[in-house]
Design an enzyme around this catalytic site. Sequence first.
Site, PDB file in Angstrom:
ATOM      1  N   GLY A 192       0.821  -1.219   0.000  1.00  0.00           N
ATOM      2  CA  GLY A 192       0.000   0.000   0.000  1.00  0.00           C
ATOM      3  C   GLY A 192       0.844   1.253   0.000  1.00  0.00           C
ATOM      4  O   GLY A 192       0.532   2.234  -0.690  1.00  0.00           O
ATOM      5  N   CYS A 193       1.923   1.232   0.769  1.00  0.00           N
ATOM      6  CA  CYS A 193       2.786   2.404   0.864  1.00  0.00           C
ATOM      7  C   CYS A 193       3.543   2.652  -0.448  1.00  0.00           C
ATOM      8  O   CYS A 193       3.746   3.797  -0.846  1.00  0.00           O
ATOM      9  CB  CYS A 193       3.749   2.253   2.040  1.00  0.00           C
ATOM     10  SG  CYS A 193       2.876   2.108   3.618  1.00  0.00           S
ATOM     11  N   THR A 194       3.917   1.581  -1.119  1.00  0.00           N
ATOM     12  CA  THR A 194       4.567   1.712  -2.420  1.00  0.00           C
ATOM     13  C   THR A 194       3.582   2.265  -3.444  1.00  0.00           C
ATOM     14  O   THR A 194       3.934   3.157  -4.228  1.00  0.00           O
ATOM     15  CB  THR A 194       5.140   0.352  -2.876  1.00  0.00           C
ATOM     16  OG1 THR A 194       6.112  -0.075  -1.909  1.00  0.00           O
ATOM     17  CG2 THR A 194       5.790   0.450  -4.245  1.00  0.00           C
TER      18      THR A 194
END
Length: 153
Positions: A45-47
């Site tokens: 998700g952060c990527t």
Amino acid sequence: MTILKIGDPAPDFALPGDNGETVRLADLAGRRVVLYFYPKDDTPGCTAQACGFRDAYLQIEERNAIVLGISPDGVKSHTRFKTKFDLPFRLLADEDHAVTEAYGAWGEKSMYGKKVMGVVRSHVVIDENGKLADIQIKVSPSESVKRALQALK
């Protein structure tokens, strides 16, 4: 948990960036800032969120704005993440999560059925005068980028 409102002054901060230099919000006066909070470098998700901001970066710059990503990860982790995904903006290390808390992006989350405290994926848009123009707490990675662009129009 801090509750900020649109029009409030953005909480000032000084945090180490991925290049080792300290980034101070006060030094960015006169520019708009998209400040996004994410849980962990190099996770799915952060990527997705980071790459979304990377892919929209020209549009963001055209609107007199910059992007800063903040997570509790350290400088070395940020440097690897930034290099791996060719991110054109700075990542800031908030290892004691004080800045994340000041912006209301630290709170209770559910992880594998357990309640834990951590970064709640969020972003704020700060106007040229240092005031909060948009606040999105608990936002999905793709919605974060879309909503930030809308707020900058």
